[in-house]
Structure formats: C-alpha cells, structure tokens
Scaffold this motif. Structure first.
Motif, PDB file in Angstrom:
ATOM      1  N   LYS A   1      -1.367   2.076   3.463  1.00 34.55           N
ATOM      2  CA  LYS A   1      -1.723   3.462   3.079  1.00 34.55           C
ATOM      3  C   LYS A   1      -3.872   3.357   3.126  1.00 34.55           C
ATOM      4  O   LYS A   1      -3.733   4.581   2.990  1.00 34.55           O
ATOM      5  CB  LYS A   1      -1.715   3.289   2.094  1.00 34.55           C
TER       6      LYS A   1
ATOM      7  N   LEU B   1       5.531  -7.364   1.474  1.00 32.79           N
ATOM      8  CA  LEU B   1       5.914  -5.760   2.787  1.00 32.79           C
ATOM      9  C   LEU B   1       4.896  -4.996   1.864  1.00 32.79           C
ATOM     10  O   LEU B   1       4.272  -4.179   1.715  1.00 32.79           O
ATOM     11  CB  LEU B   1       7.289  -5.012   1.803  1.00 32.79           C
ATOM     12  N   ALA B   2       5.005  -5.885   0.243  1.00 33.88           N
ATOM     13  CA  ALA B   2       3.934  -4.163  -0.212  1.00 33.88           C
ATOM     14  C   ALA B   2       2.096  -4.343   0.294  1.00 33.88           C
ATOM     15  O   ALA B   2       1.165  -3.555  -0.183  1.00 33.88           O
ATOM     16  CB  ALA B   2       3.519  -4.889  -2.031  1.00 33.88           C
TER      17      ALA B   2
ATOM     18  N   ALA C   1       8.464   4.705   2.123  1.00 30.26           N
ATOM     19  CA  ALA C   1       7.312   3.698   1.774  1.00 30.26           C
ATOM     20  C   ALA C   1       5.902   4.801   1.914  1.00 30.26           C
ATOM     21  O   ALA C   1       4.706   4.734   1.098  1.00 30.26           O
ATOM     22  CB  ALA C   1       6.823   2.650   2.626  1.00 30.26           C
TER      23      ALA C   1
ATOM     24  N   TYR D   1      12.586  -0.178  -3.308  1.00 28.89           N
ATOM     25  CA  TYR D   1      13.024   1.321  -1.957  1.00 28.89           C
ATOM     26  C   TYR D   1      13.916   1.385  -2.008  1.00 28.89           C
ATOM     27  O   TYR D   1      14.912   0.757  -1.492  1.00 28.89           O
ATOM     28  CB  TYR D   1      12.410   1.233  -0.943  1.00 28.89           C
TER      29      TYR D   1
ATOM     30  N   LEU E   1      11.712   3.058   7.037  1.00 28.20           N
ATOM     31  CA  LEU E   1      10.813   2.380   6.026  1.00 28.20           C
ATOM     32  C   LEU E   1       9.834   3.558   5.796  1.00 28.20           C
ATOM     33  O   LEU E   1       9.121   3.306   4.774  1.00 28.20           O
ATOM     34  CB  LEU E   1      10.240   1.398   6.578  1.00 28.20           C
ATOM     35  N   GLN E   2       8.396   3.523   6.965  1.00 23.36           N
ATOM     36  CA  GLN E   2       7.523   4.331   6.650  1.00 23.36           C
ATOM     37  C   GLN E   2       8.099   5.359   5.938  1.00 23.36           C
ATOM     38  O   GLN E   2       6.858   6.249   4.919  1.00 23.36           O
ATOM     39  CB  GLN E   2       7.258   4.726   8.589  1.00 23.36           C
TER      40      GLN E   2
ATOM     41  N   ILE F   1      14.250  -4.447   1.368  1.00 23.30           N
ATOM     42  CA  ILE F   1      13.280  -3.662   0.841  1.00 23.30           C
ATOM     43  C   ILE F   1      13.889  -2.800   0.347  1.00 23.30           C
ATOM     44  O   ILE F   1      13.302  -2.380  -0.639  1.00 23.30           O
ATOM     45  CB  ILE F   1      13.492  -2.781   2.443  1.00 23.30           C
TER      46      ILE F   1
ATOM     47  N   SER G   1      12.607  -4.404  -2.686  1.00 24.17           N
ATOM     48  CA  SER G   1      11.114  -4.332  -3.365  1.00 24.17           C
ATOM     49  C   SER G   1      10.439  -3.213  -3.418  1.00 24.17           C
ATOM     50  O   SER G   1       9.365  -2.698  -2.865  1.00 24.17           O
ATOM     51  CB  SER G   1       9.719  -4.698  -2.062  1.00 24.17           C
TER      52      SER G   1
ATOM     53  N   VAL H   1       2.377  -2.286   3.044  1.00 23.36           N
ATOM     54  CA  VAL H   1       2.062  -0.611   2.993  1.00 23.36           C
ATOM     55  C   VAL H   1       1.057  -0.765   2.051  1.00 23.36           C
ATOM     56  O   VAL H   1       0.322   0.611   2.670  1.00 23.36           O
ATOM     57  CB  VAL H   1       3.334  -0.757   1.106  1.00 23.36           C
ATOM     58  N   LYS H   2       0.167  -1.114   1.577  1.00 21.46           N
ATOM     59  CA  LYS H   2      -1.357  -0.883   0.787  1.00 21.46           C
ATOM     60  C   LYS H   2      -1.739  -0.901   1.961  1.00 21.46           C
ATOM     61  O   LYS H   2      -3.183  -0.364   2.208  1.00 21.46           O
ATOM     62  CB  LYS H   2      -1.471  -2.322   0.089  1.00 21.46           C
TER      63      LYS H   2
END
Length: 322
Positions: A146, A138-139, A174, A242, A170-171, A237, A240, A142-143
C-alpha cells in the motif's frame, strides 16, 4: 428385422471386444504426462501415486514431464494421443479450468477432448518470501504494497496458473497492487526467492513444504480457509482479516476422449484403492496435498464448476493471454 439383427450382432461384437480389451489392459507401460517441469507439486504427486499403483498391480508407469503454456502443451499432447488408455495426463485447475477463459485460443476443449478418470488430490497454496526479506507476516506485505503500489513483486509458476490468479484474488481482497512475475514452473522461481531476486512467491504446498521445513523460505500465509496440519504455525489468509478467502488447486487423471469406459473404470478402481491406503495418504499429506479419489462423474462435475468459477476470476482480473 434383418437390419436390427445385424445391428445387434455388431453391437454385441463391439461390447465383447471392449470387455476383452479391458481384461488384457494394460499389457505395456502406461505413459503419464505431467504438464509441468520435474520437481514441482504435480510431478511429485504423479510419481507417488503411480508408484503405489505399481506396487499393488505390477503395472508399469512412465512419468513424462512436458511443460509449457501453463500446462496446456502437455495436455494437448495427451488429447492428440490414441484413446487406448496408454497415455494419461495429470491435469490440474490451471490447464483444465482456467485456461479456457485466459487464452484467446485453446488447442483443446477440456470438457469434450478429455475423459476424467479420478480426482487425485487438492492442494492449497502458500505465500512465501526469502528468509532475508523484511516481511514477517501477511500484514507486513500489505502495508508495504500500500505504501508503494507495484513496487513489490510476486512470482508464480506461470501466467494463468491457479497460483497466479490466487495472487490476483489476494490483491483484490487486500486492496493492493503488486507486479506479477511469471516463471516456467517452480524450479527457477524457488532459486530466485531464496536469493532475494523476487519478493514473494505463491506456489502449491507440495512444491514448497520441503524448502519451508529446511528454513530456506519464510511462509506467510496459506490460501485454504483453515490452517494446515502440516504447517500449523502458518495462518490462513482467511483468518488474517480476509474473511471467506479460500483457494486451492486440484490434481486429477484424465485420458483422451473416446477411451473405452471399461478401461476408465479399471484405472479409476486401482487409483481409488491406492488413494485409500494410509501410507500413500500420509506421503501426500506430508507434501501438503489432500488425497481425494471418487468417481469419474464427480471429477467431471468439479471441472465444469471450476471452469465457471475461475472464468469469473479471470474476467474480473483482466488477465488475458493472446
């Protein structure tokens, strides 16, 4: 006095008729409408549970798929059916708790036009990607999101489904922006994820667990607060980074409003018996679903509570379907 006596006689006659009807019910096949395409999580659960009840009672169930408008079309068909216990729907969070806030105009009122029978199961979602995709965690997602806002896309079974709004949650959690790609059910979406045509997919565990176990998809995270027994290697999640993230969909049987209470009670009793059986519980668990059961009143309370909860999520996300 005469009026009261006539009223009492009429009431007794109606009560006797209802009792008689319940005693002979069912004497023909019961149609169970699944408001999503065949092969998805709702369809799988409907067939497993009705088969178990058939084995115990001899009742005949005909599962009919009626997809469209995030499940609203199938539910609406049942709302308009005779309230005789011979047409039921396996509804879920999307078409009962989310649609009232998402759609500008609804063809039915989930609280007034339907009678809850029993909550059948809960199911978390799982975020997956194709095995050829570069995202291992998941990271990683997200990376990448972004670095290039709205460059990544995530698919769901349709606009306004719980999976779609879980993606919105989720958006928000994160602090990222992705492009949502709605499908009409899971089948084509799964094909496109495996082939790499879409980056990510959020779907129910019952829909995806087979593909995950066969190595056709890579699972990145589950949306329940804790890891699942059937996917123990997949982090939640919540763990992780959150904290407090927890989103599941639920499935439940309903009938048109006005269906005799005795019939509702009879259906509730048989489905609760089925859901208490270890073999069915294992089958549902193997598909990533958590058996529930309970009373019609408990299911009704859940629907009311989630209409409020998901209504707030819809408002915050800005999602709207006219």
């Amino acid at each position: 006095m005469l009026l009261n006596r006539r009223t009492l006689v009429a009431f007794c006659a109606l009560a006797a008729a209802a009792t008689s009807y319940a005693q002979t019910y069912p004497n023909r096949p019961i149609r169970v409408v699944v408001p999503f395409p065949a092969g998805g999580g709702t369809d799988i659960i409907a067939r497993e549970v009705t088969q178990k009840v058939t084995g115990a009672t001899g009742w005949v169930f005909v599962v009919e798929n009626k997809p469209g408008a995030a499940g609203n079309m199938g539910v609406d068909m049942v709302v308009k059916a005779p309230a005789d216990g011979y047409t039921l729907v396996l509804g879920q969070s999307s078409n009962l708790a989310i649609s009232p806030a998402l759609y500008a105009k609804m063809p039915y009122d989930a609280l007034k036009d339907l009678t809850p029978i029993v909550q059948v199961a809960n199911a978390p979602f799982v975020l997956v990607t194709g095995t050829s995709a570069p995202y291992k965690t998941l990271a990683d997602v997200v990376k990448a999101a972004k670095a290039k806002p709205r460059h990544l896309n995530f698919a769901s079974p349709g606009n306004g489904t719980v999976a779609h709004l879980t993606g919105e949650l989720l958006q928000s959690a994160a602090g990222i922006k992705m492009q949502h790609v709605p499908y009409k059910g899971a089948a084509q979406a799964l094909t496109d994820v495996v082939s790499g045509n879409v980056d990510l997919y959020l779907g129910s565990v019952p829909t995806l667990i087979g593909q995950i176990r066969q190595g056709k998809m890579r699972s990145l995270a589950v949306t329940s607060a804790k890891r699942l027994d059937d996917l123990p290697e997949v982090p939640s999640i919540n763990e992780s980074g959150y904290k407090g993230f927890d989103a599941v969909t639920w499935f439940g049987l309903l009938a048109p409003a006005g269906t005799p209470r005795e019939v509702i009670a009879k259906l509730n009793g048989e489905f609760n018996k089925a859901l208490s059986q270890s073999d069915l519980r294992k089958k549902l668990s193997d598909q990533g679903a958590i058996p529930v059961g309970g009373s019609p009143e408990q299911f009704s309370s859940l629907i009311k509570e989630d209409i409020v909860r998901w209504g707030q999520v819809v408002k915050q996300s800005g999602a709207r379907i006219d």
